[in-house]
Design a protein around this motif. Structure first.
Motif, PDB file in Angstrom:
ATOM      1  N   PRO A  11       0.794  -1.237   0.000  1.00 33.45           N
ATOM      2  CA  PRO A  11       0.000   0.000   0.000  1.00 33.45           C
ATOM      3  C   PRO A  11       0.826   1.287   0.000  1.00 33.45           C
ATOM      4  O   PRO A  11       0.533   2.217  -0.758  1.00 33.45           O
ATOM      5  N   TRP A  12       1.849   1.386   0.840  1.00 38.14           N
ATOM      6  CA  TRP A  12       2.606   2.637   0.929  1.00 38.14           C
ATOM      7  C   TRP A  12       3.343   2.938  -0.382  1.00 38.14           C
ATOM      8  O   TRP A  12       3.440   4.098  -0.798  1.00 38.14           O
ATOM      9  N   LEU A  13       3.846   1.895  -1.054  1.00 35.31           N
ATOM     10  CA  LEU A  13       4.561   2.100  -2.316  1.00 35.31           C
ATOM     11  C   LEU A  13       3.591   2.426  -3.445  1.00 35.31           C
ATOM     12  O   LEU A  13       3.855   3.303  -4.273  1.00 35.31           O
ATOM     13  N   ASP A  14       2.448   1.770  -3.459  1.00 32.25           N
ATOM     14  CA  ASP A  14       1.436   2.083  -4.464  1.00 32.25           C
ATOM     15  C   ASP A  14       0.897   3.496  -4.285  1.00 32.25           C
ATOM     16  O   ASP A  14       0.614   4.189  -5.266  1.00 32.25           O
ATOM     17  N   GLN A  15       0.794   3.941  -3.027  1.00 32.62           N
ATOM     18  CA  GLN A  15       0.353   5.312  -2.771  1.00 32.62           C
ATOM     19  C   GLN A  15       1.394   6.312  -3.286  1.00 32.62           C
ATOM     20  O   GLN A  15       1.050   7.323  -3.891  1.00 32.62           O
ATOM     21  N   LEU A  16       2.657   6.019  -3.062  1.00 32.42           N
ATOM     22  CA  LEU A  16       3.729   6.870  -3.581  1.00 32.42           C
ATOM     23  C   LEU A  16       3.695   6.907  -5.104  1.00 32.42           C
ATOM     24  O   LEU A  16       3.831   7.968  -5.713  1.00 32.42           O
ATOM     25  N   ARG A  17       3.496   5.752  -5.729  1.00 29.54           N
ATOM     26  CA  ARG A  17       3.437   5.680  -7.190  1.00 29.54           C
ATOM     27  C   ARG A  17       2.224   6.394  -7.773  1.00 29.54           C
ATOM     28  O   ARG A  17       2.221   6.744  -8.949  1.00 29.54           O
ATOM     29  N   SER A  18       1.182   6.596  -6.967  1.00 32.74           N
ATOM     30  CA  SER A  18      -0.018   7.257  -7.476  1.00 32.74           C
ATOM     31  C   SER A  18       0.154   8.774  -7.573  1.00 32.74           C
ATOM     32  O   SER A  18      -0.639   9.451  -8.224  1.00 32.74           O
TER      33      SER A  18
ATOM     34  N   VAL B 240       9.138   8.984 -11.399  1.00 36.89           N
ATOM     35  CA  VAL B 240      10.393   8.349 -10.997  1.00 36.89           C
ATOM     36  C   VAL B 240      10.257   6.833 -10.917  1.00 36.89           C
ATOM     37  O   VAL B 240      11.122   6.106 -11.416  1.00 36.89           O
ATOM     38  N   LEU B 241       9.179   6.349 -10.314  1.00 37.41           N
ATOM     39  CA  LEU B 241       9.043   4.922 -10.041  1.00 37.41           C
ATOM     40  C   LEU B 241       8.168   4.168 -11.033  1.00 37.41           C
ATOM     41  O   LEU B 241       8.154   2.945 -11.034  1.00 37.41           O
ATOM     42  N   GLY B 242       7.433   4.898 -11.876  1.00 35.85           N
ATOM     43  CA  GLY B 242       6.502   4.224 -12.774  1.00 35.85           C
ATOM     44  C   GLY B 242       5.368   3.607 -11.982  1.00 35.85           C
ATOM     45  O   GLY B 242       5.232   3.825 -10.784  1.00 35.85           O
ATOM     46  N   SER B 243       4.550   2.811 -12.668  1.00 37.61           N
ATOM     47  CA  SER B 243       3.418   2.215 -11.962  1.00 37.61           C
ATOM     48  C   SER B 243       3.176   0.761 -12.339  1.00 37.61           C
ATOM     49  O   SER B 243       2.770  -0.027 -11.499  1.00 37.61           O
ATOM     50  N   THR B 244       3.422   0.402 -13.585  1.00 36.84           N
ATOM     51  CA  THR B 244       3.101  -0.939 -14.059  1.00 36.84           C
ATOM     52  C   THR B 244       4.288  -1.526 -14.792  1.00 36.84           C
ATOM     53  O   THR B 244       4.849  -0.879 -15.687  1.00 36.84           O
ATOM     54  N   PHE B 245       4.655  -2.751 -14.455  1.00 39.50           N
ATOM     55  CA  PHE B 245       5.754  -3.426 -15.142  1.00 39.50           C
ATOM     56  C   PHE B 245       5.389  -3.636 -16.608  1.00 39.50           C
ATOM     57  O   PHE B 245       4.285  -4.056 -16.937  1.00 39.50           O
ATOM     58  N   ASN B 246       6.342  -3.318 -17.493  1.00 33.83           N
ATOM     59  CA  ASN B 246       6.151  -3.494 -18.926  1.00 33.83           C
ATOM     60  C   ASN B 246       7.495  -3.917 -19.511  1.00 33.83           C
ATOM     61  O   ASN B 246       8.418  -3.098 -19.607  1.00 33.83           O
ATOM     62  N   ALA B 247       7.633  -5.172 -19.870  1.00 34.33           N
ATOM     63  CA  ALA B 247       8.923  -5.712 -20.323  1.00 34.33           C
ATOM     64  C   ALA B 247       9.564  -4.909 -21.458  1.00 34.33           C
ATOM     65  O   ALA B 247      10.782  -4.702 -21.439  1.00 34.33           O
TER      66      ALA B 247
END
Length: 133
Positions: free
Chosen positions: A86-93, A100-107
């Motif tokens: 939760p804390w990392l997803d909140q930062l990513r939002s 800086v961190l992006g949100s969704t992995f994309n190869a």
């Protein structure tokens, strides 16, 4: 690509600011780019910014070392997108977190990062040769 480069901090800082500005413009609605170019060109510019930032932090490291540091960092950020708490997803939002961190992995992003970093390494090697050292 293995020689030690003595980087000019002012030039690296100016280039980093220009690349960050170009990246923000690239991903904005102000440039009429295709979604493919907007996405992966922006990713390549982000990785180029990481390369320049690593060069600022490790000024006397070789171009190869900076390349590997930047690639490890960029890929680490991408793979971290597979981890959700939760804390990392909140930062990513937030906008800064997303930039800086992006949100969704994309190869395919991994290849865009390689291209941006290799461009930075190649440009550094060419500039170093022109400066005679």
């Amino acid at each position: 690509m293995t020689e030690t480069i003595c980087r000019n901090r002012l030039l690296q800082t100016v280039l980093l600011a220009l690349v960050l500005g170009a990246g923000l413009l690239w991903r904005s609605r102000y440039l009429p780019l295709s979604p493919f170019l907007s996405k992966y060109g922006g990713d390549a510019l982000w990785a180029l910014a990481i390369f320049l930032g690593a060069g600022l932090c490790f000024r006397h490291a070789s171009t190869l070392q900076i390349t590997l540091i930047a690639l490890g960092f960029a890929w680490g950020i991408e793979f971290s997108q597979l981890y959700h708490v939760p804390w990392l997803d909140q930062l990513r939002s937030s906008l800064p977190g997303r930039l800086v961190l992006g949100s969704t992995f994309n190869a395919p992003d991994l290849l865009a990062y390689v291209l941006g970093i290799v461009f930075g390494a190649a440009a550094e090697c060419v500039c170093c040769k022109r400066r005679g050292g």
